[in-house]
Design a protein around this motif. Sequence first.
Motif, short mmCIF file in Angstrom:
data_model
loop_
_atom_site.label_atom_id
_atom_site.label_comp_id
_atom_site.label_asym_id
_atom_site.label_seq_id
_atom_site.Cartn_x
_atom_site.Cartn_y
_atom_site.Cartn_z
N ALA A 1 -9.98 17.03 20.51
CA ALA A 1 -10.08 18.00 21.61
C ALA A 1 -9.60 19.40 21.21
O ALA A 1 -9.85 20.36 21.93
N GLU A 2 -8.93 19.50 20.07
CA GLU A 2 -8.36 20.79 19.68
C GLU A 2 -9.41 21.79 19.19
O GLU A 2 -9.24 22.99 19.33
N SER A 3 -10.49 21.30 18.59
CA SER A 3 -11.52 22.21 18.11
C SER A 3 -12.78 21.43 17.75
O SER A 3 -12.72 20.23 17.48
N ALA A 4 -13.93 22.14 17.74
CA ALA A 4 -15.19 21.51 17.36
C ALA A 4 -15.16 21.08 15.90
O ALA A 4 -15.73 20.06 15.52
N SER A 5 -14.46 21.86 15.06
CA SER A 5 -14.37 21.54 13.64
C SER A 5 -13.65 20.21 13.44
O SER A 5 -14.08 19.37 12.63
N ARG A 6 -12.57 20.00 14.18
CA ARG A 6 -11.84 18.74 14.02
C ARG A 6 -12.66 17.56 14.54
O ARG A 6 -12.52 16.45 14.05
N ARG A 7 -13.52 17.83 15.51
CA ARG A 7 -14.36 16.74 16.03
C ARG A 7 -15.33 16.22 14.98
O ARG A 7 -15.68 15.04 14.96
N THR A 8 -15.73 17.11 14.07
CA THR A 8 -16.71 16.71 13.06
C THR A 8 -16.08 16.37 11.71
O THR A 8 -16.68 15.65 10.92
N LYS A 9 -14.87 16.89 11.45
CA LYS A 9 -14.30 16.75 10.12
C LYS A 9 -13.08 15.83 10.05
O LYS A 9 -12.59 15.55 8.96
N ARG A 10 -12.58 15.37 11.19
CA ARG A 10 -11.41 14.51 11.18
C ARG A 10 -11.75 13.15 11.79
O ARG A 10 -12.62 13.05 12.65
N GLY A 11 -11.03 12.12 11.33
CA GLY A 11 -11.31 10.77 11.80
C GLY A 11 -10.04 10.03 12.17
O GLY A 11 -8.93 10.56 12.09
N ILE A 12 -10.22 8.78 12.58
CA ILE A 12 -9.07 7.94 12.89
C ILE A 12 -8.30 7.62 11.62
O ILE A 12 -7.08 7.67 11.57
N TYR A 13 -9.06 7.28 10.56
CA TYR A 13 -8.47 7.04 9.25
C TYR A 13 -9.18 7.93 8.23
O TYR A 13 -10.40 8.12 8.29
N GLU A 14 -8.40 8.50 7.31
CA GLU A 14 -8.97 9.39 6.31
C GLU A 14 -8.29 9.17 4.96
O GLU A 14 -7.10 8.82 4.91
N SER A 15 -9.03 9.39 3.90
CA SER A 15 -8.43 9.47 2.57
C SER A 15 -8.40 10.94 2.19
O SER A 15 -9.27 11.70 2.59
N MET A 16 -7.40 11.34 1.43
CA MET A 16 -7.25 12.73 1.02
C MET A 16 -7.12 12.82 -0.50
O MET A 16 -6.04 13.13 -1.02
N PRO A 17 -8.20 12.55 -1.26
CA PRO A 17 -8.13 12.67 -2.71
C PRO A 17 -8.11 14.14 -3.12
O PRO A 17 -8.42 15.03 -2.33
N HIS A 18 -7.74 14.39 -4.38
CA HIS A 18 -7.76 15.77 -4.87
C HIS A 18 -9.18 16.33 -4.82
O HIS A 18 -9.39 17.51 -4.53
N ASP A 19 -10.16 15.50 -5.12
CA ASP A 19 -11.56 15.90 -5.02
C ASP A 19 -12.04 15.58 -3.61
O ASP A 19 -12.38 14.44 -3.28
N LEU A 20 -12.05 16.58 -2.72
CA LEU A 20 -12.36 16.35 -1.32
C LEU A 20 -13.79 15.91 -1.08
O LEU A 20 -14.12 15.43 0.00
N SER A 21 -14.66 16.06 -2.10
CA SER A 21 -16.03 15.57 -1.94
C SER A 21 -16.06 14.05 -1.87
O SER A 21 -17.04 13.45 -1.43
#
Length: 293
Positions: A135-155
């Motif tokens: 709800a904080e932003s449209a970007s977070r709605r598309t780029k954030r999830g319930i679970y995420e991995s954060m490797p050095h290579d974000l691709s």
Amino acid sequence: MDLEHRAIERLRLAAEMSEAYYGKPLVITTSGGKDSDVCLYLAAVSGIRYEVMHNHTSVDAPETVYHVRSQFRRLELDGVKCTINFPQYKRRPVTMWTLIPQKLMPPTRTVRYCCSVLKESGGMGRMITIGVRWAESASRRTKRGIYESMPHDLSKKVIINNDNADTRLLFESCKLQAKRVCNPIVDWSNYDVWSYIHAERIPVNPLYSCGFHRVGCVDCPMAGRRMRLFEFGRYPTYRRAYVRAFERMLEERAARGKLDSSWRAGTTGEDVFRWWMQDRNIEGQIKMEGFDG
């Protein structure tokens, strides 16, 4: 209750993954804001084993610092390990005031290097939680999830946007040597957050009672201009600190031969500050002729 139940189940799964993959408790990160406060409360009632971490940004409001200290005192009395992460840049300790000269520019809406260095560097090689919400932003709605991995290579980043058992199993089975993130209240609205805070009587940052709708770094470029002016009126020391950092930035640009048409010779830290604040007042524009008396 459904929101609370889902959030607790997400935390329990994250805690299981943390123990299984890292052999360490889940880390609950706190920024001193309301979403972090809710995550801390949910972690406590979930019955999981967890630690707490706060990133020292160097630009938090004094009230936020005191609020986090109060949280740490209470949690440590309950046996919870609490740590402060002091950010580094190029393997050296860094603050906002030393980062700006190194980056040769102020942080902006489009180049928010301050977030990646000062707020998101902690928790590497661990499973952590963040109070991010769609709800904080449209970007977070598309780029954030319930679970995420954060490797050095974000691709190679993995994002799971639902609680389906199959997708969770996929995430759990990914052999990643990276930071993993759980956002337990990612699907909560602002109303949900405040309703839960009031219902459970969760202590929150006192700034919310002083006209602040968000609590973050003083003069975050993502805040509106009116809010930024309000913050600098409340915390003039931070204004002076930014101006001094801009002066050192200009000195570094001059030393590297990078003074250009935007910030040419003679530009001051105050000039950069005005540009940064979108101040359209031009030196001398209010000068009035013919008024001698």
